[in-house]
Motif scaffolding. Structure first.
Motif, mmCIF file in Angstrom:
data_model
loop_
_atom_site.group_PDB
_atom_site.id
_atom_site.type_symbol
_atom_site.label_atom_id
_atom_site.label_comp_id
_atom_site.label_asym_id
_atom_site.label_seq_id
_atom_site.Cartn_x
_atom_site.Cartn_y
_atom_site.Cartn_z
ATOM 1 N N VAL A 184 0.829 -1.194 0.000
ATOM 2 C CA VAL A 184 0.000 0.000 0.000
ATOM 3 C C VAL A 184 0.873 1.256 0.000
ATOM 4 O O VAL A 184 1.802 1.376 0.804
ATOM 5 C CB VAL A 184 -0.943 0.014 1.226
ATOM 6 N N LEU A 185 0.547 2.172 -0.904
ATOM 7 C CA LEU A 185 1.159 3.499 -0.929
ATOM 8 C C LEU A 185 0.086 4.493 -0.488
ATOM 9 O O LEU A 185 -1.019 4.500 -1.035
ATOM 10 C CB LEU A 185 1.632 3.867 -2.329
ATOM 11 N N ASP A 186 0.402 5.309 0.487
ATOM 12 C CA ASP A 186 -0.520 6.336 0.970
ATOM 13 C C ASP A 186 -0.272 7.610 0.179
ATOM 14 O O ASP A 186 0.706 8.316 0.417
ATOM 15 C CB ASP A 186 -0.298 6.571 2.469
ATOM 16 N N GLY A 187 -1.148 7.883 -0.771
ATOM 17 C CA GLY A 187 -0.988 9.037 -1.649
ATOM 18 C C GLY A 187 -0.982 10.372 -0.929
ATOM 19 O O GLY A 187 -0.440 11.348 -1.451
ATOM 20 N N THR A 188 -1.531 10.434 0.269
ATOM 21 C CA THR A 188 -1.531 11.699 1.013
ATOM 22 C C THR A 188 -0.149 12.025 1.555
ATOM 23 O O THR A 188 0.098 13.156 1.966
ATOM 24 C CB THR A 188 -2.538 11.679 2.180
ATOM 25 N N ARG A 189 0.747 11.045 1.542
ATOM 26 C CA ARG A 189 2.100 11.259 2.059
ATOM 27 C C ARG A 189 3.140 11.389 0.946
ATOM 28 O O ARG A 189 4.322 11.551 1.226
ATOM 29 C CB ARG A 189 2.474 10.108 2.983
ATOM 30 N N ILE A 190 2.690 11.304 -0.297
ATOM 31 C CA ILE A 190 3.609 11.385 -1.435
ATOM 32 C C ILE A 190 3.426 12.743 -2.100
ATOM 33 O O ILE A 190 2.511 12.957 -2.884
ATOM 34 C CB ILE A 190 3.376 10.234 -2.428
ATOM 35 N N ARG A 191 4.308 13.665 -1.751
ATOM 36 C CA ARG A 191 4.214 15.041 -2.245
ATOM 37 C C ARG A 191 5.369 15.397 -3.186
ATOM 38 O O ARG A 191 5.301 16.381 -3.906
ATOM 39 C CB ARG A 191 4.164 16.006 -1.079
ATOM 40 N N THR A 192 6.428 14.600 -3.175
ATOM 41 C CA THR A 192 7.575 14.811 -4.054
ATOM 42 C C THR A 192 8.016 13.462 -4.596
ATOM 43 O O THR A 192 7.615 12.409 -4.079
ATOM 44 C CB THR A 192 8.767 15.450 -3.308
ATOM 45 N N LEU A 193 8.877 13.491 -5.580
ATOM 46 C CA LEU A 193 9.408 12.246 -6.121
ATOM 47 C C LEU A 193 10.226 11.514 -5.057
ATOM 48 O O LEU A 193 10.160 10.287 -4.955
ATOM 49 C CB LEU A 193 10.248 12.513 -7.369
#
Length: 129
Positions: free
Chosen positions: A6-15
């Protein structure tokens, strides 16, 4: 049964956030050798360093719409500027053209590139939720 990462998209703000999230999710023995760039990610999904230590898996990118916004044109421009500064002088013109395109909000974004790598190297693995 396939393993689910699972990747939490709310925590991915940069590469850089994405590289950290994917390696944290996969948590494979080879993660220490993962190069944190598009080529390394392509290699990872093809069985190289960082690849999950399972045969079958799914990556659920939850709240991917948040990541799509964060990894849009501003992040794409930032990444291209970094790469242009480090590239061989013979490649600078190509990077300049890509930068102009991204600044005009044309062409693939960082998010688009990541999805494309998933689709080309691990078809059916990515689930955008």
């Amino acid at each position: 049964m396939a393993a689910v990462y699972v990747l939490d998209g709310t925590r991915i703000r940069t590469l850089d956030d994405f590289w950290q999230a994917i390696m944290d999710a996969f948590d494979s023995p080879g993660r220490q050798y993962f190069g944190r760039n598009f080529d390394a990610f392509t290699d990872c999904l093809s069985g190289g360093p960082g690849h999950p230590d399972v045969d079958e898996y799914v990556v659920e990118w939850r709240d991917h719409d948040v990541s799509r916004d964060q990894l849009g044109y501003p992040e794409t421009v930032r990444q291209l500027e970094v790469r242009q500064a480090r590239c061989h002088p013979s490649n600078r013109a190509a990077f300049a053209a890509r930068l102009d395109e991204a600044r005009d909000q044309r062409g693939p974004t960082v998010f688009d590139q990541l999805v494309e790598i998933f689709e080309s190297r691990a078809p059916g693995v990515l689930q955008l939720c």
